[in-house]
Design a protein around this motif. Structure first.
Motif, short mmCIF file in Angstrom:
data_model
loop_
_atom_site.label_atom_id
_atom_site.label_comp_id
_atom_site.label_asym_id
_atom_site.label_seq_id
_atom_site.Cartn_x
_atom_site.Cartn_y
_atom_site.Cartn_z
N HIS A 105 0.53 0.45 5.61
CA HIS A 105 -0.84 0.97 5.64
C HIS A 105 -1.05 2.08 4.62
O HIS A 105 -2.08 2.13 3.95
CB HIS A 105 -1.19 1.48 7.05
N THR A 106 -0.04 2.93 4.47
CA THR A 106 -0.17 4.09 3.58
C THR A 106 -0.38 3.63 2.13
O THR A 106 -1.21 4.18 1.41
CB THR A 106 1.10 4.97 3.69
N ARG A 107 0.38 2.61 1.73
CA ARG A 107 0.26 2.10 0.34
C ARG A 107 -1.09 1.44 0.13
O ARG A 107 -1.75 1.64 -0.88
CB ARG A 107 1.38 1.08 0.06
N SER A 108 -1.50 0.63 1.10
CA SER A 108 -2.80 -0.05 0.98
C SER A 108 -3.93 0.97 0.93
O SER A 108 -4.86 0.87 0.13
CB SER A 108 -3.02 -0.97 2.19
N ARG A 109 -3.83 1.93 1.82
CA ARG A 109 -4.89 2.93 1.96
C ARG A 109 -5.04 3.77 0.69
O ARG A 109 -6.15 4.11 0.28
CB ARG A 109 -4.56 3.82 3.16
N ALA A 110 -3.90 4.11 0.07
CA ALA A 110 -3.95 4.92 -1.15
C ALA A 110 -4.75 4.20 -2.23
O ALA A 110 -5.58 4.80 -2.92
CB ALA A 110 -2.54 5.22 -1.63
N VAL A 111 -4.53 2.88 -2.35
CA VAL A 111 -5.20 2.12 -3.41
C VAL A 111 -6.69 1.95 -3.09
O VAL A 111 -7.56 2.23 -3.93
CB VAL A 111 -4.51 0.75 -3.61
N LEU A 112 -7.00 1.53 -1.86
CA LEU A 112 -8.42 1.35 -1.51
C LEU A 112 -9.16 2.68 -1.51
O LEU A 112 -10.33 2.75 -1.88
CB LEU A 112 -8.56 0.68 -0.14
N PRO A 217 -14.30 -6.77 -15.15
CA PRO A 217 -13.33 -5.73 -15.52
C PRO A 217 -13.72 -4.33 -15.04
O PRO A 217 -12.87 -3.44 -14.99
CB PRO A 217 -13.28 -5.80 -17.05
N GLU A 218 -14.96 -4.10 -14.70
CA GLU A 218 -15.33 -2.81 -14.12
C GLU A 218 -15.77 -3.09 -12.68
O GLU A 218 -16.68 -3.87 -12.47
CB GLU A 218 -16.43 -2.09 -14.93
N GLY A 219 -15.11 -2.52 -11.74
CA GLY A 219 -15.45 -2.78 -10.34
C GLY A 219 -14.30 -2.39 -9.44
O GLY A 219 -13.17 -2.20 -9.90
N PHE A 220 -14.59 -2.33 -8.12
CA PHE A 220 -13.54 -1.95 -7.14
C PHE A 220 -12.37 -2.93 -7.19
O PHE A 220 -11.22 -2.55 -6.98
CB PHE A 220 -14.08 -1.96 -5.70
N GLY A 221 -12.68 -4.21 -7.41
CA GLY A 221 -11.64 -5.23 -7.39
C GLY A 221 -10.61 -4.98 -8.48
O GLY A 221 -9.40 -4.96 -8.21
N GLU A 222 -11.10 -4.77 -9.70
CA GLU A 222 -10.18 -4.54 -10.83
C GLU A 222 -9.38 -3.25 -10.64
O GLU A 222 -8.22 -3.18 -11.04
CB GLU A 222 -11.00 -4.52 -12.14
N ILE A 223 -9.96 -2.25 -9.99
CA ILE A 223 -9.21 -1.01 -9.71
C ILE A 223 -7.98 -1.34 -8.86
O ILE A 223 -6.89 -0.81 -9.10
CB ILE A 223 -10.12 0.04 -9.00
N CYS A 224 -8.13 -2.24 -7.89
CA CYS A 224 -6.99 -2.63 -7.05
C CYS A 224 -5.93 -3.34 -7.89
O CYS A 224 -4.73 -3.10 -7.74
CB CYS A 224 -7.45 -3.55 -5.92
N TYR A 225 -6.38 -4.26 -8.77
CA TYR A 225 -5.41 -5.00 -9.60
C TYR A 225 -4.72 -4.08 -10.61
O TYR A 225 -3.56 -4.28 -10.96
CB TYR A 225 -6.10 -6.18 -10.29
N GLN A 226 -5.43 -3.04 -11.09
CA GLN A 226 -4.78 -2.09 -12.01
C GLN A 226 -3.69 -1.30 -11.30
O GLN A 226 -2.66 -0.97 -11.89
CB GLN A 226 -5.83 -1.17 -12.65
N GLU A 232 2.10 0.02 -7.92
CA GLU A 232 1.87 0.72 -6.64
C GLU A 232 1.80 -0.26 -5.48
O GLU A 232 2.15 0.08 -4.34
CB GLU A 232 0.56 1.53 -6.72
N ILE A 233 1.30 -1.45 -5.75
CA ILE A 233 1.26 -2.56 -4.79
C ILE A 233 1.56 -3.83 -5.59
O ILE A 233 1.61 -3.79 -6.82
CB ILE A 233 -0.13 -2.70 -4.10
N THR A 234 1.74 -4.96 -4.90
CA THR A 234 1.92 -6.21 -5.63
C THR A 234 0.55 -6.80 -5.98
O THR A 234 -0.47 -6.40 -5.40
CB THR A 234 2.69 -7.24 -4.77
N HIS A 235 0.55 -7.76 -6.90
CA HIS A 235 -0.73 -8.40 -7.26
C HIS A 235 -1.28 -9.20 -6.09
O HIS A 235 -2.50 -9.29 -5.91
CB HIS A 235 -0.55 -9.25 -8.52
N ASP A 236 -0.38 -9.76 -5.28
CA ASP A 236 -0.81 -10.47 -4.08
C ASP A 236 -1.51 -9.49 -3.12
O ASP A 236 -2.54 -9.80 -2.53
CB ASP A 236 0.40 -11.11 -3.40
N GLU A 237 -0.96 -8.30 -2.99
CA GLU A 237 -1.58 -7.28 -2.12
C GLU A 237 -2.94 -6.84 -2.66
O GLU A 237 -3.86 -6.58 -1.89
CB GLU A 237 -0.65 -6.07 -1.96
N ALA A 238 -3.06 -6.76 -3.99
CA ALA A 238 -4.35 -6.38 -4.57
C ALA A 238 -5.42 -7.38 -4.14
O ALA A 238 -6.53 -6.99 -3.73
CB ALA A 238 -4.24 -6.34 -6.10
N GLY A 239 -5.09 -8.67 -4.18
CA GLY A 239 -6.03 -9.69 -3.72
C GLY A 239 -6.38 -9.51 -2.26
O GLY A 239 -7.54 -9.67 -1.86
#
Ligand code: OVV
Length: 409
Positions: A105-112, A217-226, A232-239
């Protein structure tokens, strides 16, 4: 005493000394007017037993807050709905933020948290405010309209998918999809079953929309993938985090905005107050979240033997939290059933509390504030133009129809 869902609930009998209630908090009668039952639940005791489900519940502010703050005892990892992932399985892939404990949760929360931060919100404010102005301008010309579909749904559906960076096609999947997921946190009743066919096509669509190649390329979604590019997370987790935003961010804000407009139509003196002082727009939205509690309930699961409201609990028990009842508990709030935009709302649990407190709260507040601010500038009076119709959902409280007539400022 009968259990409607013996497969989900525990023993039908209340533990010794725990008051039992027969009311069904996942029924049309309850959704139409939950407040008498909320009162019964709070008055019965600090911890009560729902006989129809064989599940314990808290409805007083103090105990709801206690459960929310103690994630180590009251875990989200076995699901925040009635179904216990360990005992009953799950109907969708678990969310890596909503249905997770630390350290995941901590890793997910940091990114979101970063994707939805105040800095990111600052960059969106102007665009959001311009869209709110445009929609309200159109509605003022119309005069009479459905504030549910034409405003509370229309505004988030216009700004939120754009902010994520989504494609245009298929956005009409978002509301039926959210309706089903929020129904899924309750029992598998007729509301859940009715929402399933409408949402069937939406599930694969949501998974596809969360892929990087489908996000601007500009948006919340791309921030997660970056964040995934940085390790910080995997690409699967970003999705999965993009999926979480698509799931949690639409119906909630729709019902939040709907709550605020509905409150303004019923409390004209509060509307006047807002018109006199538009700096109250954000507070007016916050009070609407307390007053209606768009997210009414969530569950937790005990991770160890504990005690709640004087009752011993074993490991692996589901606990239902009535956020909406806590937000109107007279032990905590003065005149709780009054919508008062100058009230000190701090501590309300409409966004939850503790480590799982709504990660999109700044986005929700931005949406609510710019809509109310635009309305306060452009509209003089709001009156109901028909009977509002309620949308029944196992978790969400809101309307499907809110006919209003407005006059231009
Ligand atoms: C808060 C919330 C509601 C529904 C879904 C999710 C979160 C999610 O993370 O998928």
């Amino acid at each position: 005493m009968s259990t409607l869902f013996p497969a989900l609930g525990g023993p039908a009998e209340a533990p010794p000394g725990v008051p039992a209630l027969d009311a069904d908090p996942f029924s049309a009668g309850f959704f139409a007017d939950p407040y008498p039952v909320h009162g019964q639940l709070r008055e019965a005791g600090p911890f009560v037993w729902l006989s129809q489900y064989g599940i314990g519940a808290v409805a007083r502010y103090a105990e709801v807050r206690q459960v929310l703050m103690d994630w180590e005892t009251f875990s989200s990892a076995r699901g925040v709905g009635m179904a216990d992932f360990v005992k009953h399985g799950r109907f969708r892939l678990p969310s890596i933020i909503l249905e997770a404990d630390p350290p995941q949760h901590t890793r997910s929360r940091a990114v979101l948290g970063r994707a939805l931060s105040s800095v990111v919100m600052k960059g969106l404010r102007e665009k959001f405010a311009a869209e709110a102005d445009r929609i309200v301008d159109e509605l003022v010309v119309k005069g009479t309209f459905d504030a549910c579909t034409d405003l509370a749904e229309a505004f988030p559906l216009r700004v939120f998918p754009d902010a994520i960076g989504m494609k245009r096609e298929g956005r009409d999947n978002l509301l039926p999809y959210g309706d089903m997921v929020f129904n899924s946190f309750g029992p598998p009743n007729t509301f859940f079953e009715a929402s399933a066919p409408r949402a069937a096509a939406a599930f694969p669509w949501v998974e596809t929309q969360a892929l990087r190649e489908n996000l601007a390329p500009e948006g919340f979604g791309e921030i997660c993938y970056q964040a995934a590019d940085r390790g910080e997370i995997t690409h699967d987790e970003a999705g999965k985090l993009v999926r979480a935003m698509l799931t949690a961010g639409v119906d909630t804000t729709v019902n939040g905005i709907g709550a605020a407009v509905y409150a303004m139509a019923r409390f004209p003196e509060q509307w006047r107050k807002l018109r006199d002082n538009r700096t109250l727009a954000r507070a007016a939205f916050e009070e609407a979240v307390r007053f209606e509690s768009p997210v009414q309930t969530f569950f937790r699961t005990t991770t160890r033997p504990t005690e709640l409201g004087g009752c011993p609990l074993a490991e692996g028990e589901k606990i239902l939290m009535f956020l909406g009842a806590a937000n109107r508990d007279p032990r905590k709030w003065e005149n709780p059933d009054t919508y008062d935009i100058q009230r000190a709302t701090a501590g309300h649990v409409g966004f939850g509390a503790g480590i799982h407190m709504c990660v999109g709260q700044l986005l929700a507040r931005l949406e609510g504030e710019v809509v109310l601010d635009a309305m306060a500038r452009k509209i003089s009076t709001i009156d109901l133009a028909g009977t509002p119709e309620r949308r029944y959902n196992n978790t969400l409280r809101g309307l499907s129809r809110l006919p209003v007539t407005v006059t231009a400022a």
